[in-house]
Design a protein around this motif. Structure first.
Motif, PDB file in Angstrom:
ATOM      1  N   ILE A 193       0.856  -1.178   0.000  1.00 54.37           N
ATOM      2  CA  ILE A 193       0.000   0.000   0.000  1.00 54.37           C
ATOM      3  C   ILE A 193       0.894   1.230   0.000  1.00 54.37           C
ATOM      4  CG2 ILE A 193      -1.737   1.319   1.264  1.00 54.37           C
ATOM      5  CD1 ILE A 193      -2.719  -1.335   2.462  1.00 54.37           C
ATOM      6  N   ASP A 194       0.658   2.138  -0.934  1.00 49.16           N
ATOM      7  CA  ASP A 194       1.398   3.393  -0.997  1.00 49.16           C
ATOM      8  C   ASP A 194       0.850   4.325   0.080  1.00 49.16           C
ATOM      9  OD1 ASP A 194       2.413   5.931  -1.544  1.00 49.16           O
ATOM     10  OD2 ASP A 194       2.196   5.723  -3.705  1.00 49.16           O
ATOM     11  N   ALA A 195       1.641   4.563   1.116  1.00 46.35           N
ATOM     12  CA  ALA A 195       1.218   5.396   2.239  1.00 46.35           C
ATOM     13  C   ALA A 195       0.959   6.838   1.812  1.00 46.35           C
ATOM     14  CB  ALA A 195       2.262   5.359   3.349  1.00 46.35           C
ATOM     15  N   GLY A 196       1.563   7.261   0.737  1.00 44.01           N
ATOM     16  CA  GLY A 196       1.381   8.628   0.255  1.00 44.01           C
ATOM     17  C   GLY A 196       0.018   8.890  -0.353  1.00 44.01           C
ATOM     18  N   THR A 197      -0.651   7.829  -0.815  1.00 44.58           N
ATOM     19  CA  THR A 197      -1.955   8.013  -1.446  1.00 44.58           C
ATOM     20  C   THR A 197      -3.095   7.306  -0.711  1.00 44.58           C
ATOM     21  OG1 THR A 197      -1.546   6.139  -2.931  1.00 44.58           O
ATOM     22  CG2 THR A 197      -0.967   8.339  -3.748  1.00 44.58           C
ATOM     23  N   CYS A 198      -2.772   6.439   0.241  1.00 48.50           N
ATOM     24  CA  CYS A 198      -3.806   5.720   0.995  1.00 48.50           C
ATOM     25  C   CYS A 198      -4.589   6.704   1.873  1.00 48.50           C
ATOM     26  CB  CYS A 198      -3.177   4.636   1.877  1.00 48.50           C
ATOM     27  SG  CYS A 198      -4.368   3.794   2.950  1.00 48.50           S
ATOM     28  N   SER A 199      -5.912   6.676   1.733  1.00 44.34           N
ATOM     29  CA  SER A 199      -6.782   7.553   2.527  1.00 44.34           C
ATOM     30  C   SER A 199      -7.563   6.764   3.570  1.00 44.34           C
ATOM     31  CB  SER A 199      -7.763   8.270   1.608  1.00 44.34           C
ATOM     32  OG  SER A 199      -8.678   7.343   1.046  1.00 44.34           O
ATOM     33  N   GLU A 200      -7.278   5.468   3.687  1.00 50.31           N
ATOM     34  CA  GLU A 200      -8.057   4.555   4.537  1.00 50.31           C
ATOM     35  C   GLU A 200      -9.531   4.609   4.169  1.00 50.31           C
ATOM     36  OE1 GLU A 200      -7.352   4.314   8.732  1.00 50.31           O
ATOM     37  OE2 GLU A 200      -5.234   4.797   8.502  1.00 50.31           O
ATOM     38  N   CYS A 201      -9.806   4.893   2.899  1.00 46.55           N
ATOM     39  CA  CYS A 201     -11.157   4.968   2.340  1.00 46.55           C
ATOM     40  C   CYS A 201     -11.999   6.052   3.003  1.00 46.55           C
ATOM     41  CB  CYS A 201     -11.869   3.619   2.406  1.00 46.55           C
ATOM     42  SG  CYS A 201     -11.025   2.335   1.454  1.00 46.55           S
ATOM     43  N   GLU A 202     -11.367   7.064   3.513  1.00 43.68           N
ATOM     44  CA  GLU A 202     -12.077   8.195   4.110  1.00 43.68           C
ATOM     45  C   GLU A 202     -12.973   8.814   3.043  1.00 43.68           C
ATOM     46  OE1 GLU A 202     -13.254  10.314   7.248  1.00 43.68           O
ATOM     47  OE2 GLU A 202     -11.596   8.895   7.391  1.00 43.68           O
ATOM     48  N   GLY A 203     -14.259   8.808   3.298  1.00 44.40           N
ATOM     49  CA  GLY A 203     -15.207   9.356   2.339  1.00 44.40           C
ATOM     50  C   GLY A 203     -15.676   8.367   1.291  1.00 44.40           C
ATOM     51  N   ASP A 204     -15.131   7.157   1.297  1.00 38.78           N
ATOM     52  CA  ASP A 204     -15.523   6.120   0.333  1.00 38.78           C
ATOM     53  C   ASP A 204     -16.044   4.908   1.099  1.00 38.78           C
ATOM     54  OD1 ASP A 204     -14.587   7.261  -2.219  1.00 38.78           O
ATOM     55  OD2 ASP A 204     -12.621   7.107  -1.282  1.00 38.78           O
ATOM     56  N   GLY A 205     -17.114   4.334   0.631  1.00 33.80           N
ATOM     57  CA  GLY A 205     -17.624   3.106   1.244  1.00 33.80           C
ATOM     58  C   GLY A 205     -18.198   3.340   2.627  1.00 33.80           C
ATOM     59  N   GLU A 206     -18.200   2.296   3.431  1.00 38.03           N
ATOM     60  CA  GLU A 206     -18.744   2.344   4.784  1.00 38.03           C
ATOM     61  C   GLU A 206     -17.862   3.210   5.670  1.00 38.03           C
ATOM     62  OE1 GLU A 206     -19.724  -0.827   8.314  1.00 38.03           O
ATOM     63  OE2 GLU A 206     -19.766  -1.528   6.249  1.00 38.03           O
ATOM     64  N   PRO A 207     -18.431   4.171   6.384  1.00 40.90           N
ATOM     65  CA  PRO A 207     -17.622   5.076   7.218  1.00 40.90           C
ATOM     66  C   PRO A 207     -16.758   4.337   8.234  1.00 40.90           C
ATOM     67  CG  PRO A 207     -19.903   5.803   7.118  1.00 40.90           C
ATOM     68  CD  PRO A 207     -19.844   4.451   6.472  1.00 40.90           C
ATOM     69  N   GLY A 208     -15.478   4.681   8.242  1.00 44.94           N
ATOM     70  CA  GLY A 208     -14.562   4.124   9.224  1.00 44.94           C
ATOM     71  C   GLY A 208     -14.038   2.736   8.941  1.00 44.94           C
ATOM     72  N   VAL A 209     -14.414   2.144   7.808  1.00 47.37           N
ATOM     73  CA  VAL A 209     -13.972   0.784   7.497  1.00 47.37           C
ATOM     74  C   VAL A 209     -13.267   0.773   6.134  1.00 47.37           C
ATOM     75  CG1 VAL A 209     -14.665  -1.612   7.144  1.00 47.37           C
ATOM     76  CG2 VAL A 209     -15.886  -0.205   8.798  1.00 47.37           C
ATOM     77  N   PRO A 210     -11.937   0.720   6.133  1.00 43.58           N
ATOM     78  CA  PRO A 210     -11.227   0.617   4.855  1.00 43.58           C
ATOM     79  C   PRO A 210     -11.649  -0.644   4.107  1.00 43.58           C
ATOM     80  CG  PRO A 210      -9.718   1.256   6.587  1.00 43.58           C
ATOM     81  CD  PRO A 210     -11.015   0.863   7.258  1.00 43.58           C
ATOM     82  N   GLN A 211     -11.883  -0.502   2.822  1.00 45.36           N
ATOM     83  CA  GLN A 211     -12.400  -1.608   2.014  1.00 45.36           C
ATOM     84  C   GLN A 211     -11.439  -2.787   1.958  1.00 45.36           C
ATOM     85  OE1 GLN A 211     -14.274  -0.341  -1.688  1.00 45.36           O
ATOM     86  NE2 GLN A 211     -14.490   1.689  -0.807  1.00 45.36           N
ATOM     87  N   CYS A 212     -10.135  -2.529   1.995  1.00 41.81           N
ATOM     88  CA  CYS A 212      -9.164  -3.626   1.938  1.00 41.81           C
ATOM     89  C   CYS A 212      -9.251  -4.523   3.176  1.00 41.81           C
ATOM     90  CB  CYS A 212      -7.742  -3.093   1.754  1.00 41.81           C
ATOM     91  SG  CYS A 212      -7.175  -1.963   3.047  1.00 41.81           S
ATOM     92  N   LEU A 213      -9.589  -3.941   4.315  1.00 42.86           N
ATOM     93  CA  LEU A 213      -9.713  -4.741   5.540  1.00 42.86           C
ATOM     94  C   LEU A 213     -10.862  -5.736   5.427  1.00 42.86           C
ATOM     95  CD1 LEU A 213      -9.104  -2.158   8.397  1.00 42.86           C
ATOM     96  CD2 LEU A 213      -7.557  -3.919   7.567  1.00 42.86           C
ATOM     97  N   ASP A 214     -11.950  -5.313   4.806  1.00 41.30           N
ATOM     98  CA  ASP A 214     -13.087  -6.215   4.614  1.00 41.30           C
ATOM     99  C   ASP A 214     -12.749  -7.340   3.646  1.00 41.30           C
ATOM    100  OD1 ASP A 214     -14.860  -5.069   6.371  1.00 41.30           O
ATOM    101  OD2 ASP A 214     -15.898  -3.890   4.857  1.00 41.30           O
TER     102      ASP A 214
END
Length: 66
Positions: A34-55
């Motif tokens: 995962i590129d730390a420079g571009t990873c947003s932890e899916c903030e604003g995308d998908g289910e709030p507070g849950v990065p999609q990769c973790l699911d």
């Protein structure tokens, strides 16, 4: 904050890569990273507070905070 993939736990299944809304997950040396420079932890995308990769990841503790 960004996430990272623990190289020793990654099985290179690739399930996480297509789900990343910022294309931060890429194949790297036989596993994924995962590129730390571009990873947003899916903030604003998908289910709030849950990065999609973790699911998507089937390996426990493979994706952790950077």
């Amino acid at each position: 904050m960004a996430l990272k993939i623990v190289r020793e736990l990654c099985t290179a299944c690739g399930d996480c890569e297509p789900l990343c809304p910022t294309q931060s997950i890429t194949a790297w040396k036989g596993v994924y990273r995962i590129d730390a420079g571009t990873c947003s932890e899916c903030e604003g995308d998908g289910e709030p507070g849950v990065p999609q990769c973790l699911d998507a990841c089937m390996e426990e503790d493979c994706i952790v905070p950077a």
